[in-house]
Design a protein around this motif. Structure first.
Motif, PDB file in Angstrom:
ATOM      1  N   VAL A 129      47.605  61.201  -8.548  1.00  0.00           N
ATOM      2  CA  VAL A 129      47.991  61.674  -7.216  1.00  0.00           C
ATOM      3  C   VAL A 129      47.164  62.919  -6.964  1.00  0.00           C
ATOM      4  O   VAL A 129      47.211  63.859  -7.752  1.00  0.00           O
ATOM      5  CB  VAL A 129      49.490  62.034  -7.147  1.00  0.00           C
ATOM      6  N   LEU A 173      55.779  51.475  -4.927  1.00  0.00           N
ATOM      7  CA  LEU A 173      56.575  51.269  -3.711  1.00  0.00           C
ATOM      8  C   LEU A 173      55.779  51.814  -2.515  1.00  0.00           C
ATOM      9  O   LEU A 173      55.857  51.304  -1.403  1.00  0.00           O
ATOM     10  CB  LEU A 173      57.903  51.995  -3.851  1.00  0.00           C
ATOM     11  N   ALA A 174      54.946  52.827  -2.834  1.00  0.00           N
ATOM     12  CA  ALA A 174      54.070  53.407  -1.804  1.00  0.00           C
ATOM     13  C   ALA A 174      52.922  52.471  -1.450  1.00  0.00           C
ATOM     14  O   ALA A 174      52.104  52.781  -0.605  1.00  0.00           O
ATOM     15  CB  ALA A 174      53.521  54.752  -2.268  1.00  0.00           C
ATOM     16  N   GLY A 177      55.168  50.607   1.515  1.00  0.00           N
ATOM     17  CA  GLY A 177      55.639  51.403   2.647  1.00  0.00           C
ATOM     18  C   GLY A 177      55.042  52.796   2.577  1.00  0.00           C
ATOM     19  O   GLY A 177      54.636  53.246   1.500  1.00  0.00           O
ATOM     20  N   PRO A 178      54.951  53.509   3.676  1.00  0.00           N
ATOM     21  CA  PRO A 178      54.278  54.814   3.706  1.00  0.00           C
ATOM     22  C   PRO A 178      55.051  55.888   2.949  1.00  0.00           C
ATOM     23  O   PRO A 178      56.258  56.016   3.118  1.00  0.00           O
ATOM     24  CB  PRO A 178      54.207  55.139   5.194  1.00  0.00           C
ATOM     25  N   LEU A 179      54.354  56.635   2.103  1.00  0.00           N
ATOM     26  CA  LEU A 179      54.922  57.808   1.435  1.00  0.00           C
ATOM     27  C   LEU A 179      54.309  59.005   2.154  1.00  0.00           C
ATOM     28  O   LEU A 179      53.161  59.385   1.888  1.00  0.00           O
ATOM     29  CB  LEU A 179      54.577  57.781  -0.051  1.00  0.00           C
ATOM     30  N   ALA A 182      52.151  61.771   0.727  1.00  0.00           N
ATOM     31  CA  ALA A 182      50.905  61.439   0.006  1.00  0.00           C
ATOM     32  C   ALA A 182      50.194  60.281   0.693  1.00  0.00           C
ATOM     33  O   ALA A 182      50.147  59.158   0.171  1.00  0.00           O
ATOM     34  CB  ALA A 182      51.223  61.080  -1.434  1.00  0.00           C
ATOM     35  N   PRO A 217      56.497  49.860  -8.654  1.00  0.00           N
ATOM     36  CA  PRO A 217      57.673  50.640  -9.045  1.00  0.00           C
ATOM     37  C   PRO A 217      57.944  51.795  -8.091  1.00  0.00           C
ATOM     38  O   PRO A 217      57.011  52.316  -7.456  1.00  0.00           O
ATOM     39  CB  PRO A 217      57.337  51.171 -10.436  1.00  0.00           C
ATOM     40  N   SER A 218      59.205  52.189  -8.034  1.00  0.00           N
ATOM     41  CA  SER A 218      59.577  53.424  -7.369  1.00  0.00           C
ATOM     42  C   SER A 218      59.293  54.577  -8.336  1.00  0.00           C
ATOM     43  O   SER A 218      58.646  54.401  -9.356  1.00  0.00           O
ATOM     44  CB  SER A 218      61.068  53.349  -6.995  1.00  0.00           C
ATOM     45  N   PHE A 219      59.822  55.780  -8.012  1.00  0.00           N
ATOM     46  CA  PHE A 219      59.599  56.944  -8.875  1.00  0.00           C
ATOM     47  C   PHE A 219      60.007  56.616 -10.322  1.00  0.00           C
ATOM     48  O   PHE A 219      61.086  56.064 -10.542  1.00  0.00           O
ATOM     49  CB  PHE A 219      60.435  58.126  -8.385  1.00  0.00           C
ATOM     50  N   LEU A 225      55.059  62.685 -11.700  1.00  0.00           N
ATOM     51  CA  LEU A 225      55.993  63.178 -10.661  1.00  0.00           C
ATOM     52  C   LEU A 225      55.766  64.644 -10.326  1.00  0.00           C
ATOM     53  O   LEU A 225      56.071  65.087  -9.217  1.00  0.00           O
ATOM     54  CB  LEU A 225      57.437  62.958 -11.129  1.00  0.00           C
ATOM     55  N   LEU A 228      53.998  65.601  -7.089  1.00  0.00           N
ATOM     56  CA  LEU A 228      54.660  65.583  -5.773  1.00  0.00           C
ATOM     57  C   LEU A 228      54.789  66.982  -5.196  1.00  0.00           C
ATOM     58  O   LEU A 228      54.704  67.192  -4.008  1.00  0.00           O
ATOM     59  CB  LEU A 228      56.069  64.989  -5.923  1.00  0.00           C
ATOM     60  N   MET A 247      63.330  62.664  -1.306  1.00  0.00           N
ATOM     61  CA  MET A 247      63.057  61.228  -1.510  1.00  0.00           C
ATOM     62  C   MET A 247      63.283  60.838  -2.957  1.00  0.00           C
ATOM     63  O   MET A 247      63.905  59.828  -3.260  1.00  0.00           O
ATOM     64  CB  MET A 247      61.618  60.905  -1.109  1.00  0.00           C
ATOM     65  N   MET A 278      58.719  44.462  -6.894  1.00  0.00           N
ATOM     66  CA  MET A 278      59.220  45.789  -6.541  1.00  0.00           C
ATOM     67  C   MET A 278      60.304  46.168  -7.559  1.00  0.00           C
ATOM     68  O   MET A 278      61.201  45.369  -7.829  1.00  0.00           O
ATOM     69  CB  MET A 278      59.846  45.691  -5.141  1.00  0.00           C
ATOM     70  N   GLN A 280      63.111  49.026  -8.378  1.00  0.00           N
ATOM     71  CA  GLN A 280      63.857  50.181  -7.893  1.00  0.00           C
ATOM     72  C   GLN A 280      65.103  50.388  -8.731  1.00  0.00           C
ATOM     73  O   GLN A 280      65.458  49.530  -9.549  1.00  0.00           O
ATOM     74  CB  GLN A 280      64.248  49.974  -6.419  1.00  0.00           C
TER      75      GLN A 280
HETATM   76  C1  LIG Z   1      53.144  60.744  -4.710  1.00  0.00           C
HETATM   77  C2  LIG Z   1      53.452  59.617  -5.641  1.00  0.00           C
HETATM   78  C3  LIG Z   1      54.516  60.018  -6.609  1.00  0.00           C
HETATM   79  C4  LIG Z   1      54.914  59.241  -7.598  1.00  0.00           C
HETATM   80  C5  LIG Z   1      54.352  57.890  -7.831  1.00  0.00           C
HETATM   81  C6  LIG Z   1      54.837  56.826  -6.915  1.00  0.00           C
HETATM   82  O1  LIG Z   1      54.127  55.915  -6.645  1.00  0.00           O
HETATM   83  C7  LIG Z   1      56.200  56.925  -6.371  1.00  0.00           C
HETATM   84  C8  LIG Z   1      56.596  56.130  -5.346  1.00  0.00           C
HETATM   85  C9  LIG Z   1      58.007  56.159  -4.995  1.00  0.00           C
HETATM   86  C10 LIG Z   1      58.546  55.809  -3.852  1.00  0.00           C
HETATM   87  C11 LIG Z   1      57.863  55.465  -2.631  1.00  0.00           C
HETATM   88  C12 LIG Z   1      58.656  55.129  -1.594  1.00  0.00           C
HETATM   89  C13 LIG Z   1      58.138  54.790  -0.272  1.00  0.00           C
HETATM   90  C14 LIG Z   1      59.121  54.541   0.650  1.00  0.00           C
HETATM   91  C15 LIG Z   1      58.835  54.286   2.092  1.00  0.00           C
HETATM   92  O2  LIG Z   1      57.584  53.725   2.268  1.00  0.00           O
HETATM   93  C16 LIG Z   1      59.819  53.298   2.731  1.00  0.00           C
HETATM   94  O3  LIG Z   1      59.169  52.657   3.761  1.00  0.00           O
HETATM   95  C17 LIG Z   1      60.357  52.295   1.734  1.00  0.00           C
HETATM   96  C18 LIG Z   1      59.311  51.300   1.292  1.00  0.00           C
HETATM   97  C19 LIG Z   1      59.678  50.191   0.626  1.00  0.00           C
HETATM   98  C20 LIG Z   1      61.119  49.947   0.281  1.00  0.00           C
HETATM   99  C21 LIG Z   1      61.323  48.504  -0.072  1.00  0.00           C
HETATM  100  C22 LIG Z   1      62.685  48.118   0.426  1.00  0.00           C
HETATM  101  O4  LIG Z   1      63.664  48.563  -0.187  1.00  0.00           O
HETATM  102  O5  LIG Z   1      62.732  47.428   1.455  1.00  0.00           O
END
Ligand SMILES: CC/C=C\CC(=O)/C=C/C=C\C=C\C=C\[C@@H](O)[C@@H](O)C/C=C\CCC(=O)O
Ligand SMILES: NC(=O)C1=CN([C@@H]2O[C@H](COP(=O)(O)OP(=O)(O)OC[C@H]3O[C@@H](n4cnc5c(N)ncnc54)[C@H](O)[C@@H]3O)[C@@H](O)[C@H]2O)C=CC1
Length: 294
Positions: A129, A173-174, A177-179, A182, A217-219, A225, A228, A247, A278, A280
């Motif tokens: 990141v 997960l990013a 969907g948009p994070l 980042a 994967p999610s976080f 981490l 972030l 988040m 995915m 979570q």
């Molecule tokens: C800066 C990166 C930090 C850590 C690594 C990493 O990849 C972490 C990602 C964690 C979560 C990202 C979440 C994004 C969420 C938004 O885009 C929402 O639009 C949800 C997106 C998908 C959810 C799927 C669902 O439940 O429908």
């Protein structure tokens, strides 16, 4: 649990140190023979820590031999020593390289094939990141995955005399969907999904014999981490530090072992190609992508 991957048992790994007696060592050897991935050769990038370490460990626990690729030579040596003690020195190969270098990565793939006699599983996991040095983030997270996928196919696809197999590209997960904290990281992970899905379709049509899937994967509980909320890596989005923390609290933080167990599903389920899994806190599910008109 019978695994279709090689019609063997996916059974808990019997841990066996060098100080145990003959019968136990024999049991351990027989157990390894029964493992779902016995005889398989895997390559993991970014293997020295975090999720890559978890992916490498679960591959070893299921009988594979694993090439551990990482730019962090010190961290790689520490991990190799630990794996040697746990699984024996012949089960892993440590190769220090950056996924940003075509030459280094090509050499690492070749050394893996020369050492272990082939290649069946590739996990393009290395990622960072860095919204400040965004070109580096793209170079590692997207270009590195493209490079690793192409090199994997050179060695794995049947038309080249390869054994076929599976490539797991690590998105996020990013990548779905948009994070907002980042955007460059988000772009790279979306790129991994789009590229991997297109390559999976190409592999199917061209009969490469190689499945290509994405892990989203999610976080997860790794050192990534900290990026972030770090001034150095969050860049202009450090003002959204609070949003990122919120988040993370809302999504929760996955154990590495949970992500690794889901990685193994993508490796062993031969029905999966071009799919995004995915992961979570509430569980794992395959993504349903929009159907385009014919
Ligand atoms: C800066 C990166 C930090 C850590 C690594 C990493 O990849 C972490 C990602 C964690 C979560 C990202 C979440 C994004 C969420 C938004 O885009 C929402 O639009 C949800 C997106 C998908 C959810 C799927 C669902 O439940 O429908
Ligand atoms: N930790 C998390 O919350 C999540 C991580 N991911 C993804 O999982 C993958 C692994 O991330 P983590 O294990 O969390 O991070 P980490 O920072 O703990 O480990 C990343 C590993 O990749 C290596 N690496 C970095 N740049 C490299 C390069 N140019 N060449 C070779 N190796 C390099 C590092 O030395 C390190 O060993 C990344 O692609 C990340 O985007 C996806 C979703 C969530």
């Amino acid at each position: 649990m019978i695994c279709t991957y090689s019609r063997c048992l996916l059974i808990p790994f019997v841990k066996c140190s060098s100080s145990v007696s003959g019968p136990v060592r024999l049991l351990s050897y027989l157990t390894t023979l029964m493992m779902a991935l016995h005889g398989k050769v895997a390559l993991v990038t970014g293997a020295a820590q975090g999720l890559g370490k978890g992916f490498s460990e679960i591959l070893l626990q299921n009988g594979a031999k694993v090439a551990l690729l990482d730019v962090n030579e010190k961290g790689g040596k520490v991990l190799k020593a630990a794996f040697d003690k746990e699984y024996g020195p012949d089960r892993t190969l440590l190769l220090t390289c950056t996924v940003e270098s075509e030459e280094q990565l090509k050499d690492a793939f070749q050394k893996t094939v020369d050492t272990f006699g082939g290649l069946d599983i590739v996990c393009n996991n290395a990622g960072i990141v860095n919204e400040n040095n965004w070109e580096k983030c793209v170079s590692i997270n997207l270009n590195g995955v493209v490079r690793g996928t192409y090199l994997a196919l050179q060695h794995m696809k049947k038309e080249n005399g390869g054994r076929g197999g599976v490539i797991v590209n690590v998105s996020s997960l990013a990548g779905l969907g948009p994070l907002l904290t980042a955007p460059i990281y988000t772009a790279t992970k979306h790129g991994v999904v789009g590229f991997s899905r297109a390559m999976a379709d190409a592999s199917s049509v061209c009969d490469y014999g190689v499945r290509i899937n994405m892990l989203c994967p999610s976080f997860a509980d790794t050192s990534l981490l900290t990026c972030l909320t770090s001034d150095e890596t969050a860049g202009q989005f450090i003002s959204l530090r609070g949003v990122a923390e919120k988040m993370k609290d809302q999504f929760g933080v996955l154990e590495v072992s949970v992500v690794a167990e889901n990685f193994l599903k993508l490796v062993t389920d031969e029905s999966r190609n071009g799919e995004a899994l995915m992961v979570q806190m509430q569980g794992a599910s395959y993504v349903t992508f929009p159907k385009m008109s014919a």
